[in-house]
Enzyme design. Structure first.
Site, PDB file in Angstrom:
ATOM      1  N   HIS A 119       0.783  -1.097  -0.086  1.00 21.98           N
ATOM      2  CA  HIS A 119      -0.023   0.194   0.059  1.00 21.98           C
ATOM      3  C   HIS A 119       0.900   1.306  -0.125  1.00 21.98           C
ATOM      4  O   HIS A 119       0.279   2.372  -0.422  1.00 21.98           O
ATOM      5  CB  HIS A 119      -1.086  -0.019   1.270  1.00 21.98           C
ATOM      6  CG  HIS A 119      -0.073   0.038   2.645  1.00 21.98           C
ATOM      7  ND1 HIS A 119       0.218  -1.375   3.005  1.00 21.98           N
ATOM      8  CD2 HIS A 119       0.083   0.918   3.633  1.00 21.98           C
ATOM      9  CE1 HIS A 119       0.785  -1.126   4.164  1.00 21.98           C
ATOM     10  NE2 HIS A 119       0.518  -0.069   4.539  1.00 21.98           N
TER      11      HIS A 119
ATOM     12  N   ASP B 170       4.178  -2.801  10.006  1.00 20.93           N
ATOM     13  CA  ASP B 170       4.245  -3.464  11.067  1.00 20.93           C
ATOM     14  C   ASP B 170       2.855  -4.431  11.464  1.00 20.93           C
ATOM     15  O   ASP B 170       2.786  -5.228  12.000  1.00 20.93           O
ATOM     16  CB  ASP B 170       4.431  -2.383  12.365  1.00 20.93           C
ATOM     17  CG  ASP B 170       3.594  -1.121  12.227  1.00 20.93           C
ATOM     18  OD1 ASP B 170       2.923  -1.059  11.184  1.00 20.93           O
ATOM     19  OD2 ASP B 170       3.741  -0.499  13.062  1.00 20.93           O
TER      20      ASP B 170
ATOM     21  N   LYS C  92       4.374   7.502  11.599  1.00 22.19           N
ATOM     22  CA  LYS C  92       3.714   7.547  10.302  1.00 22.19           C
ATOM     23  C   LYS C  92       3.156   9.095  10.011  1.00 22.19           C
ATOM     24  O   LYS C  92       3.118  10.032  11.016  1.00 22.19           O
ATOM     25  CB  LYS C  92       2.345   6.899  10.691  1.00 22.19           C
ATOM     26  CG  LYS C  92       1.471   6.461   9.294  1.00 22.19           C
ATOM     27  CD  LYS C  92       0.416   5.340   9.719  1.00 22.19           C
ATOM     28  CE  LYS C  92      -0.146   5.036   8.487  1.00 22.19           C
ATOM     29  NZ  LYS C  92      -1.153   3.771   8.858  1.00 22.19           N
TER      30      LYS C  92
ATOM     31  N   HIS D   5      -4.646   6.881   7.721  1.00 25.99           N
ATOM     32  CA  HIS D   5      -4.227   5.791   6.907  1.00 25.99           C
ATOM     33  C   HIS D   5      -4.995   5.811   5.697  1.00 25.99           C
ATOM     34  O   HIS D   5      -6.283   5.837   5.616  1.00 25.99           O
ATOM     35  CB  HIS D   5      -4.421   4.479   7.773  1.00 25.99           C
ATOM     36  CG  HIS D   5      -4.088   3.270   6.917  1.00 25.99           C
ATOM     37  ND1 HIS D   5      -2.586   2.836   6.852  1.00 25.99           N
ATOM     38  CD2 HIS D   5      -4.679   2.568   6.139  1.00 25.99           C
ATOM     39  CE1 HIS D   5      -2.689   1.616   6.030  1.00 25.99           C
ATOM     40  NE2 HIS D   5      -3.885   1.334   5.603  1.00 25.99           N
TER      41      HIS D   5
ATOM     42  N   SER E 228       3.472 -39.055   0.063  1.00 22.94           N
ATOM     43  CA  SER E 228       2.616 -39.107  -0.255  1.00 22.94           C
ATOM     44  C   SER E 228       2.169 -38.676  -1.684  1.00 22.94           C
ATOM     45  O   SER E 228       1.442 -39.372  -2.390  1.00 22.94           O
ATOM     46  CB  SER E 228       1.328 -38.735   0.664  1.00 22.94           C
ATOM     47  OG  SER E 228       1.380 -39.624   1.770  1.00 22.94           O
TER      48      SER E 228
ATOM     49  N   GLU F 258       1.786 -24.282   4.290  1.00 25.02           N
ATOM     50  CA  GLU F 258       1.466 -24.066   2.639  1.00 25.02           C
ATOM     51  C   GLU F 258       1.553 -22.794   2.269  1.00 25.02           C
ATOM     52  O   GLU F 258       1.729 -22.446   0.924  1.00 25.02           O
ATOM     53  CB  GLU F 258      -0.163 -24.885   2.784  1.00 25.02           C
ATOM     54  CG  GLU F 258      -0.191 -26.198   2.926  1.00 25.02           C
ATOM     55  CD  GLU F 258      -0.263 -26.700   4.442  1.00 25.02           C
ATOM     56  OE1 GLU F 258      -0.213 -27.642   4.710  1.00 25.02           O
ATOM     57  OE2 GLU F 258      -0.274 -25.684   5.276  1.00 25.02           O
TER      58      GLU F 258
ATOM     59  N   HIS G  84      -4.748 -36.646  -2.985  1.00 28.01           N
ATOM     60  CA  HIS G  84      -5.860 -37.189  -2.119  1.00 28.01           C
ATOM     61  C   HIS G  84      -7.052 -36.249  -2.279  1.00 28.01           C
ATOM     62  O   HIS G  84      -7.488 -35.531  -0.995  1.00 28.01           O
ATOM     63  CB  HIS G  84      -5.271 -36.767  -0.327  1.00 28.01           C
ATOM     64  CG  HIS G  84      -4.211 -38.058  -0.138  1.00 28.01           C
ATOM     65  ND1 HIS G  84      -2.934 -38.062  -0.907  1.00 28.01           N
ATOM     66  CD2 HIS G  84      -3.980 -39.023   0.609  1.00 28.01           C
ATOM     67  CE1 HIS G  84      -2.251 -38.938  -0.497  1.00 28.01           C
ATOM     68  NE2 HIS G  84      -2.749 -39.839   0.591  1.00 28.01           N
TER      69      HIS G  84
ATOM     70  N   ASP H 292      -9.669 -41.658   5.643  1.00 28.99           N
ATOM     71  CA  ASP H 292      -9.157 -40.546   6.453  1.00 28.99           C
ATOM     72  C   ASP H 292     -10.314 -39.299   6.942  1.00 28.99           C
ATOM     73  O   ASP H 292     -10.055 -38.606   7.937  1.00 28.99           O
ATOM     74  CB  ASP H 292      -8.186 -39.553   5.567  1.00 28.99           C
ATOM     75  CG  ASP H 292      -6.813 -40.220   5.729  1.00 28.99           C
ATOM     76  OD1 ASP H 292      -6.589 -41.087   6.626  1.00 28.99           O
ATOM     77  OD2 ASP H 292      -5.990 -40.123   5.017  1.00 28.99           O
TER      78      ASP H 292
ATOM     79  N   GLN I  56      -9.297 -34.239   5.103  1.00 30.47           N
ATOM     80  CA  GLN I  56      -8.232 -34.713   4.235  1.00 30.47           C
ATOM     81  C   GLN I  56      -8.720 -34.821   2.685  1.00 30.47           C
ATOM     82  O   GLN I  56      -8.064 -34.644   2.023  1.00 30.47           O
ATOM     83  CB  GLN I  56      -7.628 -35.745   4.733  1.00 30.47           C
ATOM     84  CG  GLN I  56      -7.385 -36.309   6.060  1.00 30.47           C
ATOM     85  CD  GLN I  56      -6.349 -35.076   6.374  1.00 30.47           C
ATOM     86  OE1 GLN I  56      -5.148 -35.015   5.950  1.00 30.47           O
ATOM     87  NE2 GLN I  56      -6.609 -34.268   7.445  1.00 30.47           N
TER      88      GLN I  56
END
Length: 626
Positions: free
Chosen positions: A76, A155, A247, A261, A348, A369, A418, A426, A430
């Protein structure tokens, strides 16, 4: 215009540059009527010192592999980024003033790689630093170039878990070439941030994640210069510079004031601020340039050597996830730019085969991920061809990174195993039952679902040359190979496995449901009903012509079966193709999908429960003929 070279850039000149950056950030945002000037003003001193004295960059040749990388994780603060580009002479004042946030212009509200000096799109907070990890991985382990990756962070975004995933993996891989500069200005969008100006708390957290931490007054140019110099020293850990800033710094009327902001200064306030900062300037300067010959000497520098082609005999049972791993190893031998990543499930997804064959080109991201996809994005920035794999369901955690990868124009190859109720015991946590819809919605994406080993190999190879975001859905179970070696599987195509001149209904499947469609066709044939069977291995783009031809030949009667929720998957793709694209109206479609929340059980039990097995497909076809 005053042009200054590296040898002339003292801290007095840096101070002038910082003032110019603040003035131009105000001017651009006020002219546009929107933007984030106060977020830009807090970091102006940091960027002035960095660009003038530490960033090694050939601005006329942004493609130079020796260049440092500067990533604006706090996207931004685009007025600051674009003011920097003006200061180094690659963007003119006219464009800054009249191209910022305007329709059809390249100075968009948040930076994107439409600009050659921008590596990745940012603005969705928490992404720039994780992307920087991927760039730094390439520099240290593949290119083996001494470039540094500087990331300007806000931050507020330090509250994002992805930032700590990034520091964790940066420490694990000892990425001393990665420097996070955190603009700790205390104020977020609606008030004080989580930690405010508590630099000790930030430092304790960063230190706990294995980073070298340097705390500094972000408006003391000499202290900032010393911090950047220290950060550039060789070591075995990433560096986090915690810069305490204000700021809106430079205009006392709004300094450290809540409520500013994302708000441009009204023209009268902008004029007062500019006058208070000493007026407009037209300073152009270039900092240090990269050195060295730019040679790439890492493990990706040459092919690994020939490997036997991946061939499966028809009838042999092969899981498409295994075929993906086999194909990836063969592909890696042919193409040294192919790299692989996984989220601690490589045994797997079968990415472990690639890891064993080319350990220098494999990066384990563990159960992170978001960082998995971000690292792939960063590796793509450096020209590599990343293949990232995990359980298909877990890509949902990284969806914002996938979405932003499309905004970046990144070429990413994602493989999810899967998927669906086929995985069995499972249970639903999953089972990816949303993945096809998720990936189809990504701009410019390609969505592929092979049904056997031969097609999985071919489609893995096709992904390597495919631009944009590509997704390959693989099965857990092993199913008979349907196609002989040498069969082609172009993206956007399909295969007709059963066809006669007397077909009365079309069965469309993909992955596991294609095998159910074939079994259903046998059941129907035993009752004297000829059924056409289509393997819709390419879900996006989908083969409109083949589907439309089949629909016309079978009186508009189609059964579409998918191991996925009914929304947004194969059924939606088929109906869109026939109705919206082909313009067919006389259709009778039975859409079989997983419509309830599954539980545990065997794969066959769950497919029968969901109504997507051969018996249910055959029954749906008979119902269309009544």
């Amino acid at each position: 215009m005053t042009t200054i070279t590296r040898a002339d850039i003292g801290l007095d000149t840096v101070a002038e540059l910082a003032a110019q950056l603040r003035v131009d950030a105000i001017r651009a945002s006020t002219s546009a009527g929107s933007g984030h000037p106060t977020s830009s003003m807090s970091a102006a001193d940091l960027l002035a010192v960095l660009v003038a004295r530490h960033l090694r960059y050939d601005w006329d040749h942004p493609e130079d592999p020796r260049n440092d990388h500067l990533i604006y994780s706090k996207g931004h603060a685009s007025p600051l980024a674009y003011s920097v580009f003006k200061a180094v002479g690659v963007v003119g004042d006219e464009e800054l003033m009249h191209g910022y946030r305007r329709f059809g212009q390249r100075l968009q509200g948040h930076p994107t790689p439409i600009l050659p000096w921008v590596d990745v799109a940012t603005g969705s907070l928490g992404q720039g630093l994780p992307d920087g990890v991927g760039v730094a991985l390439a520099g240290k382990y593949l290119d083996r170039e001494p470039f540094r990756v500087w990331v300007l962070c806000g931050d507020s975004e330090m509250a994002e878990g992805s930032m700590w995933e990034a520091l964790d993996k940066a420490s694990h891989y000892r990425l001393s070439n990665l420097v996070a500069i955190v603009d700790v200005n205390r104020l977020g969008q609606r008030g004080e941030t989580d930690l405010g100006w508590d630099l000790d708390a930030y430092a304790a957290r960063a230190d706990a994640f294995g980073a070298r931490v340097i705390a500094v007054d972000g408006h003391d140019l000499a202290a900032v210069d010393d911090a950047l110099t220290e950060a550039a020293d060789p070591g075995d850990a990433p560096t986090v510079i915690l810069a305490r800033t204000v700021k809106g710094k430079g205009f006392p009327e709004i300094e450290d004031r809540d409520g500013w902001h994302g708000k441009p200064l009204p023209p009268d306030m902008a004029r007062r601020a500019i006058d208070g900062l000493g007026g407009e300037r037209d300073l152009t300067l270039r900092g240090p340039r990269p050195s060295g010959d730019g040679g790439r000497g890492g493990p990706g520098a040459a092919p690994a050597g020939p490997r036997d082609p991946v061939v499966y005999e028809p009838g042999t049972k092969v899981a498409t996830r295994k075929a993906y791993g086999d194909a990836l190893v063969a592909l890696g031998a042919r193409d040294p730019r192919v790299v692989a990543l996984d989220g601690e499930v490589s045994n797997s997804t079968y990415a472990d085969e690639f890891a064993a064959a080319y350990p220098g080109r494999y990066f384990e991201m563990y159960i992170a991920e978001q960082q998995l996809v971000a690292a792939a994005t960063g590796l793509a920035v450096r020209g590599y061809k990343p293949f990232a794999s995990t359980f298909a369901a877990f890509f949902t955690r990284a969806y914002d990174f996938i979405r932003m990868g499309a905004v970046s124009g990144a070429d990413l190859r994602l493989a999810g195993s899967h998927a669906g109720v086929e995985i069995g015991a499972d249970g639903p946590s999953q089972m990816a039952l949303e993945d096809l819809a998720m990936f189809r919605a990504v701009h410019g994406s390609t969505v592929l679902c092979p049904s056997d080993g031969t097609s999985a190999v071919a489609l893995t190879n096709a992904m390597a040359a495919n631009p944009g975001i590509s997704y390959l859905r693989t099965t857990r179970g092993a199913y008979p190979v349907l196609y002989r070696d040498g069969e082609t599987f172009p993206i956007g195509g399909s295969k007709v496995l059963r066809q006669t001149d007397n077909d009365r209904v079309t069965l469309v499947g993909t992955g596991v449901t294609l095998h159910a469609c074939l079994a259903a066709a046998d059941l129907l044939n035993g009752a004297g009903i000829a059924a056409r069977v289509i393997d819709a291995y390419s879900i996006k783009p989908i083969d409109v012509d083949t589907l439309a031809t089949a629909a016309r030949a079978t009186g508009g009667r189609l059964v579409v079966a998918e191991d996925h929720h009914p929304e947004g998957g194969l059924g939606s793709a088929v109906i869109d193709a026939l109705v919206v694209t082909a313009g067919l109206t006389d259709l009778h479609v039975s859409h079989l999908a997983v419509r309830e929340m599954p539980g545990s059980g065997t794969g066959p039990e769950l497919m029968a429960w969901a109504g997507i097995d051969a018996d249910h497909i055959a029954a749906a076809a008979r119902a269309l003929l009544v």
